[in-house]
Design an enzyme around this catalytic site. Structure first.
Site, PDB file in Angstrom:
ATOM      1  N   LYS A 248      -3.737   7.157   0.937  1.00 34.58           N
ATOM      2  CA  LYS A 248      -3.531   6.586  -0.396  1.00 34.58           C
ATOM      3  C   LYS A 248      -4.829   6.084  -1.020  1.00 34.58           C
ATOM      4  O   LYS A 248      -4.958   6.069  -2.245  1.00 34.58           O
ATOM      5  CB  LYS A 248      -2.487   5.471  -0.345  1.00 34.58           C
TER       6      LYS A 248
ATOM      7  N   ARG B  69       7.627  -7.950   4.142  1.00 39.03           N
ATOM      8  CA  ARG B  69       7.579  -6.898   3.154  1.00 39.03           C
ATOM      9  C   ARG B  69       8.820  -6.048   3.390  1.00 39.03           C
ATOM     10  O   ARG B  69       9.916  -6.594   3.491  1.00 39.03           O
ATOM     11  CB  ARG B  69       6.261  -6.106   3.236  1.00 39.03           C
TER      12      ARG B  69
END
Length: 357
Positions: A34, A129
């Protein structure tokens, strides 16, 4: 124009270092790309290394990987939104999941596309998360493992990315135990326990990684060689795979303090005044890159005599003191980068990207 370089020799050496470590520990791994923001040139360099599994959080980046080499296994590494399920199933072979309804959508879409899709169920281990709570995991698995065109290939977790909770042997053992419980209860094999990211590598290097952990998802340590426990470059790796190069577009000797009534600048900051600097001057350079591309706090000049003073949208201001190296307008200055600095630059269309040996 400012430009970013990727040193393919140093990247290859970092890759080989990690590849050897993982092989010694019997651990599979994929590269998290990413950071590269779908840059075709840099993704090709990854594939040239022999990487056969690439992870990303943007579907368009995985689509680029498939265009470059359809044989690379692609992994989507965040919960997918409902409107993007179709594209995700088209371009990702594997996805990380923590929502029952989403997994049902993925199964339905996989049937429509006549594809088999693999999933890793993410488990909450404390960083808060994404992840299924541990006490709900057995029931969660029972509702997804028989869905059509779907294969659960792993349990995973993510640490340190939100609240900074660090991985520990105890947390990783717990995840391995979940796998064993599910395999015994349902008579199903789960090949991967994907608990490793860059922040987990130091546990492996110090022989604290539980044997049940057999899959890693690695980006930052590959590109920056960093030990995220110690915040230093791992011996035998390179921290300067990426470098930023920016041109001096102004060089002037100026007062060290601003003159006039002070108010907040466009970033909402008010300059701090050190009265001991009144009357003093220094050489100040402006380079051709700014906040639109990168936050200066993620940059470090390779010349230790240079001090970063601040930035506006398109320019960074530097203090060169007495300019001992006699820099001039048109000279190129080089900067090392932290992860978030490289991410900003790679996401900028205004900075050229180059590969060097």
């Amino acid at each position: 124009m400012a430009y970013l370089t990727l040193n393919k020799t140093k990247l290859k050496e970092n890759y080989e270092f990690l590849k050897n470590i993982f092989e010694e520990n019997g651990v599979a791994w994929g590269v998290v790309s990413k950071l590269l923001c779908g840059n075709r040139l840099y993704l090709q360099e990854l594939i040239n290394l022999g990487v056969d599994e690439i992870h990303d959080s943007r579907i368009s980046n995985l689509a680029m990987v498939k265009r470059l080499n359809p044989d690379v296994q692609t992994v989507y590494i965040k919960p997918v939104s409902k409107r993007n399920v179709g594209k995700m199933v088209e371009f990702a072979d594997v996805s990380l999941n923590s929502e029952l309804e989403t997994i049902h959508w993925i199964s339905e879409e996989a049937v429509r596309q006549n594809k088999n899709h693999k999933i890793i169920i993410m488990v909450e281990t404390g960083d808060l998360r994404e992840g299924v709570m541990g006490e709900q995991l057995i029931d969660f698995y029972s509702q997804v493992f028989n869905l059509p065109n779907l294969e659960v290939i792993g349990l995973g977790t993510n640490l340190n990315c939100l609240n900074g909770v660090m991985p520990s042997t105890d947390k990783l053992i717990q995840l391995s135990l979940y796998k064993q419980i599910i395999e015994l209860k349902f008579n199903k094999k789960i090949p991967w326990v994907s608990a490793g990211t860059s922040v987990t590598i130091p546990l492996m290097l110090t022989h604290q990684l539980p044997k049940g952990i057999n899959h890693f998802r690695v980006g930052e340590t590959l590109f920056f060689g960093v030990d995220l426990f110690e915040e230093k470059v791992i011996e035998g790796m390179h921290g300067d795979v990426f470098e930023l190069h920016a041109e001096i577009i102004e060089m002037q000797e100026k007062p060290m303090l601003p003159v006039g009534n002070l108010a907040a600048n466009p970033q909402g900051e008010v300059a701090e005044i050190d009265e001991s600097l009144y009357g003093q001057t220094s050489f100040r350079a402006i380079v051709d890159i700014g906040l639109l591309d990168v936050d200066p706090k993620y940059l470090q000049p390779t010349d230790d005599s240079i001090e970063l003073l601040g930035a506006s949208s398109d320019m960074i201001i530097l203090n060169l003191g007495e300019n001992p190296n006699k820099y001039q307008v048109g000279d190129i200055l080089t900067f090392d980068l932290k992860y978030m600095g490289a991410l900003g630059i790679l996401n900028s269309d205004y900075v050229d990207k180059k590969v060097i040996d």
